[in-house]
Design a protein around this motif. Structure first.
Motif, mmCIF file in Angstrom:
data_model
loop_
_atom_site.group_PDB
_atom_site.id
_atom_site.type_symbol
_atom_site.label_atom_id
_atom_site.label_comp_id
_atom_site.label_asym_id
_atom_site.label_seq_id
_atom_site.Cartn_x
_atom_site.Cartn_y
_atom_site.Cartn_z
ATOM 1 N N TYR A 35 0.440 -43.358 -43.464
ATOM 2 C CA TYR A 35 1.662 -42.638 -43.837
ATOM 3 C C TYR A 35 1.588 -42.241 -45.304
ATOM 4 C CZ TYR A 35 6.787 -41.861 -43.846
ATOM 5 O OH TYR A 35 8.044 -41.321 -43.916
ATOM 6 N N GLN A 36 1.088 -43.181 -46.148
ATOM 7 C CA GLN A 36 0.988 -42.908 -47.579
ATOM 8 C C GLN A 36 -0.361 -42.311 -47.956
ATOM 9 O OE1 GLN A 36 2.050 -46.843 -49.267
ATOM 10 N NE2 GLN A 36 3.913 -45.807 -49.942
ATOM 11 N N GLU A 37 -1.299 -42.363 -47.014
ATOM 12 C CA GLU A 37 -2.668 -41.879 -47.194
ATOM 13 C C GLU A 37 -3.377 -42.594 -48.340
ATOM 14 O OE1 GLU A 37 -3.439 -37.785 -45.525
ATOM 15 O OE2 GLU A 37 -1.713 -37.383 -46.812
ATOM 16 N N ALA A 38 -2.965 -43.811 -48.589
ATOM 17 C CA ALA A 38 -3.603 -44.608 -49.634
ATOM 18 C C ALA A 38 -3.305 -46.078 -49.382
ATOM 19 C CB ALA A 38 -3.060 -44.218 -51.014
ATOM 20 N N VAL A 39 -4.267 -46.921 -49.783
ATOM 21 C CA VAL A 39 -4.088 -48.361 -49.621
ATOM 22 C C VAL A 39 -4.400 -49.053 -50.942
ATOM 23 C CG1 VAL A 39 -4.867 -50.414 -48.388
ATOM 24 C CG2 VAL A 39 -4.784 -48.219 -47.193
ATOM 25 N N THR A 40 -3.480 -49.908 -51.368
ATOM 26 C CA THR A 40 -3.735 -50.776 -52.521
ATOM 27 C C THR A 40 -3.379 -52.191 -52.108
ATOM 28 O OG1 THR A 40 -1.515 -50.716 -53.429
ATOM 29 C CG2 THR A 40 -2.998 -48.934 -54.083
ATOM 30 N N VAL A 41 -3.800 -53.150 -52.914
ATOM 31 C CA VAL A 41 -3.517 -54.541 -52.553
ATOM 32 C C VAL A 41 -2.013 -54.821 -52.610
ATOM 33 C CG1 VAL A 41 -3.679 -55.560 -54.862
ATOM 34 C CG2 VAL A 41 -4.423 -56.874 -52.871
ATOM 35 N N ALA A 42 -1.287 -53.985 -53.309
ATOM 36 C CA ALA A 42 0.157 -54.211 -53.454
ATOM 37 C C ALA A 42 0.964 -53.666 -52.274
ATOM 38 C CB ALA A 42 0.652 -53.562 -54.745
ATOM 39 N N ILE A 43 0.275 -53.086 -51.286
ATOM 40 C CA ILE A 43 1.019 -52.437 -50.182
ATOM 41 C C ILE A 43 1.947 -53.425 -49.469
ATOM 42 C CG2 ILE A 43 -0.863 -52.765 -48.497
ATOM 43 C CD1 ILE A 43 -0.135 -50.085 -47.272
ATOM 44 N N GLY A 44 1.469 -54.654 -49.280
ATOM 45 C CA GLY A 44 2.300 -55.652 -48.594
ATOM 46 C C GLY A 44 3.451 -56.111 -49.457
ATOM 47 N N ALA A 45 3.136 -56.398 -50.725
ATOM 48 C CA ALA A 45 4.182 -56.881 -51.638
ATOM 49 C C ALA A 45 5.275 -55.825 -51.813
ATOM 50 C CB ALA A 45 3.563 -57.242 -52.980
ATOM 51 N N GLN A 46 4.872 -54.537 -51.784
ATOM 52 C CA GLN A 46 5.868 -53.467 -51.927
ATOM 53 C C GLN A 46 6.808 -53.429 -50.714
ATOM 54 O OE1 GLN A 46 3.184 -50.203 -52.361
ATOM 55 N NE2 GLN A 46 2.916 -50.492 -54.579
ATOM 56 N N MET A 47 6.254 -53.710 -49.543
ATOM 57 C CA MET A 47 7.066 -53.616 -48.322
ATOM 58 C C MET A 47 7.904 -54.859 -48.076
ATOM 59 S SD MET A 47 6.518 -50.641 -47.367
ATOM 60 C CE MET A 47 7.531 -50.683 -45.903
ATOM 61 N N ILE A 48 7.476 -56.001 -48.631
ATOM 62 C CA ILE A 48 8.124 -57.259 -48.238
ATOM 63 C C ILE A 48 9.600 -57.292 -48.625
ATOM 64 C CG2 ILE A 48 7.613 -58.684 -50.275
ATOM 65 C CD1 ILE A 48 7.105 -59.762 -46.648
ATOM 66 N N VAL A 49 9.952 -56.600 -49.728
ATOM 67 C CA VAL A 49 11.366 -56.580 -50.128
ATOM 68 C C VAL A 49 12.195 -55.879 -49.048
ATOM 69 C CG1 VAL A 49 13.017 -55.736 -51.831
ATOM 70 C CG2 VAL A 49 10.808 -56.621 -52.574
ATOM 71 N N LEU A 50 11.698 -54.704 -48.605
ATOM 72 C CA LEU A 50 12.418 -53.970 -47.556
ATOM 73 C C LEU A 50 12.457 -54.774 -46.259
ATOM 74 C CD1 LEU A 50 11.220 -50.265 -47.984
ATOM 75 C CD2 LEU A 50 13.426 -51.258 -48.582
ATOM 76 N N ILE A 51 11.350 -55.460 -45.973
ATOM 77 C CA ILE A 51 11.287 -56.240 -44.731
ATOM 78 C C ILE A 51 12.314 -57.369 -44.747
ATOM 79 C CG2 ILE A 51 9.822 -57.891 -43.491
ATOM 80 C CD1 ILE A 51 7.454 -56.014 -44.109
ATOM 81 N N PHE A 52 12.438 -58.049 -45.873
ATOM 82 C CA PHE A 52 13.446 -59.118 -45.943
ATOM 83 C C PHE A 52 14.858 -58.538 -45.843
ATOM 84 C CE2 PHE A 52 10.137 -62.095 -47.437
ATOM 85 C CZ PHE A 52 10.465 -63.166 -46.628
ATOM 86 N N ILE A 53 15.074 -57.396 -46.475
ATOM 87 C CA ILE A 53 16.394 -56.756 -46.345
ATOM 88 C C ILE A 53 16.678 -56.449 -44.869
ATOM 89 C CG2 ILE A 53 17.685 -54.625 -46.838
ATOM 90 C CD1 ILE A 53 16.391 -54.609 -49.615
#
Lengths: 241, 327
Positions: free
Chosen positions: B249-267
């Motif tokens: 979707y973002q056409e890019a992967v970094t190691v922070a991809i999970g940490a960036q999503m985890i806030v939204l996931i907890f919400i």
């Protein structure tokens, strides 16, 4: 004398820093309904939970059909043919009546003949078969909790205060159902505070106080002895009919 | 997720967000584009978060390392897709599948295996101890992120969308990205699949019952720990799948991809009601829609808008949109 189905010897249970059971000794005869009586806080619920493995006995033995089960896990104890109806009923509120019973039927699909037998005394369960169990009344939830325990033949059923908080008409319904269950020679260990229910259903009785058994014998003997009732329970059964 | 007496009231929240945005945006064409983008984002978040809500519901485990499974899924998919550049870049969907299917399956398998390792080694010793769970799973995630650096390097790597899913379909003034439409379809398929498993199978009944009262499930003779391991692995695998799809979707992967999503996931799982898959689904859609609408209307308050949404939902329903069990 025949070996009892369940025998507790010197059972002690600690919950955190509290020493609840302080050496419980009693036996549940095969095919009988044994009443476990006692004042609030005597340790009755802890005894049932310890038998079920939900709290661990720190000392003593719990023998079921002659084998010590005190170290088994709760599912392994259930696998032996022991069913448990907790005081809270613990029905699955988001599941329908049917789904609650499907889960309780461990050996396979629901037995329609057995269901009809249950519907004979718990007709409300048939009526609300597809309703989420959380929408049932308190009495109907208790019916479901008991029905889950008897949806398949069990060797031993542990029931914790089934009449607690129920209307008199529902209690009578429940007593009639448990009387039907007795006809199948199912062994039952039941904690009860309603002495009318205790006297009408119990074959044998054990009375607890302070985490110990202070009396064990035949229910009929206790029911006939007002002085003993007063000494053990602080009241007379006749006053509570 | 019971079939009987479904509570439709929380769906009003979705309608309110969508209609409110329509009034503020003004242009129906822009609104449709943003709505599809929001649904796609929401459904991808749902795929990533559905396992976590069940894990929390079943065993009361707070797994802050869930983002790691997302990252691993994205990296594994990126590595696999690179092995089939011609098929991945082809405009034929069938050819794309030759690259996509092994990439997504490998992403799920890697995340699932990592989940199994985490459950057995990291989480098992701290059952019932929330503070230790938070600390040890956060620590495990930091260590694992460094391992990702070692394996894949610290730099961003690209994960291009399949050739057949690049570009947009035009309906008059409305431009709908193909990849977003595909994400919507895949997200709905995962939701329907989960719904079927949870409502039509005995294992699903056990999961729902376990979320409500695990102790009673054990007293009925079921080994809930085994069930939990299975759910944990499946949830990790779904996070891996979500990570792979989010990377595309973002056409890019970094190691922070999970940490960036985890806030939204907890919400999302808090809004939905801890342990509720239906709540997770509705919560994810609400978060996805709101994030896209607000990013368009006022980009600076995009993340804050979702926290505000959580506050509003919890004031309305303190146990979430669809409370599960006694939580």
């Amino acid at each position: 004398m025949a070996e009892p189905l369940l025998a507790l010897a010197g059972v002690q249970t600690h919950i955190g820093r509290y020493h609840i059971l302080q050496g419980v000794d009693f036996a549940v005869p095969n095919g009988e309904l044994t009443m476990l009586l006692g004042r609030n806080g005597a340790g009755k619920t802890t005894t049932l939970r310890t038998i079920m493995g939900l709290w661990r006995a720190s000392q003593g033995s719990i023998r079921f059909e002659g084998a010590d089960v005190s170290a088994l896990s709760t599912p392994a104890i259930a696998d032996l043919g022991i069913a448990y109806v907790p005081e809270s009923m613990a029905i699955f509120a988001g599941l329908t009546v049917e789904e609650n019973l499907i889960l309780a039927a461990r050996s396979g699909p629901l037995d329609s003949a057995r269901l009809d037998w249950i519907f004979g005394f718990f007709g409300a369960l048939k009526k609300f078969w597809h309703l989420p169990a959380g929408l049932l009344s308190g009495g109907q939830k208790q019916m479901l909790a008991v029905a889950r325990a008897i949806v398949e033949p069990r060797k031993l059923i542990l029931i914790d205060e089934p009449t607690k908080g129920l209307a008199p008409s529902i209690i009578n319904n429940l007593i009639a159902a448990l009387a039907e269950l007795k006809k199948t020679a199912t062994t039952v260990l039941m904690v009860e505070q309603n002495f009318h229910a205790a006297r009408s259903l119990g074959d044998s009785v054990a009375v607890m106080d302070g985490g110990r058994i202070v009396h064990a014998g035949r229910m009929a003997d206790l029911a006939a002895d007002a002085a003993l009732q007063s000494r053990l329970l602080g009241l007379s059964l006749d006053a509570h009919q | 997720m019971s079939s009987a007496r479904f509570d439709f009231i929380p769906l009003v929240l979705l309608a309110a967000i969508a209609l409110g945005a329509l009034a503020l945006i003004g242009s129906p064409a822009t609104w449709v584009t943003l709505t599809v983008a929001g649904l796609a984002m929401g459904l991808l978040i749902f795929i990533m978060s559905s396992g976590l809500t069940l894990v929390f519901g079943l065993m009361d485990v707070m797994n802050f390392a869930h983002g790691l499974f997302i990252a691993v899924g994205a990296y594994v998919a990126a590595s696999l897709v690179r092995l089939f550049p011609a098929q991945a870049g082809s405009e034929s969907f069938a050819a794309n599948l030759v690259a996509l299917a092994p990439a997504l399956l490998a992403a799920m398998a890697a995340a699932g295996l990592l989940g199994l390792f985490f459950e057995r080694v990291i989480i098992r010793p701290v059952y019932g101890q929330h503070l230790k769970q938070i600390l040890i799973t956060t620590g495990g995630m930091i260590v694992a992120e460094q391992l990702i650096h070692v394996i894949w390097g610290p730099d961003l790597i690209t994960l291009e969308r399949p050739g057949s899913l690049r570009g947009a379909i035009l309906f008059g003034d409305v431009a709908l990205e193909k990849y977003r439409l595909a994400a919507v379809l895949l997200g709905l398929a995962v939701f329907v699949g989960l719904a079927v498993v949870l409502n039509r199978t005995k294992i699903g009944l056990l999961i729902r019952a376990g979320v409500e009262n695990g102790e009673m499930v054990e007293a009925m003779g079921y080994r809930i720990r085994r069930l939990f391991i299975a759910v944990f692995v499946a949830g990790s695998a779904l996070a891996g799948l979500g990570g792979a799809l989010w990377g595309m979707y973002q056409e890019a992967v970094t190691v922070a991809i999970g940490a960036q999503m985890i806030v939204l996931i907890f919400i999302v799982i808090i809004i939905g009601g801890l342990g509720s898959v239906t709540g997770c689904f509705v919560g994810a859609l609400a978060v996805g829609l709101l994030a896209n609408y607000v990013s368009y209307l006022s980009p600076k308050v995009a993340l804050g808008s979702n926290i505000l949404l959580m506050v509003i939902v919890l004031l309305w329903r303190p146990r979430g949109l669809y409370p599960a069990g006694g939580r």
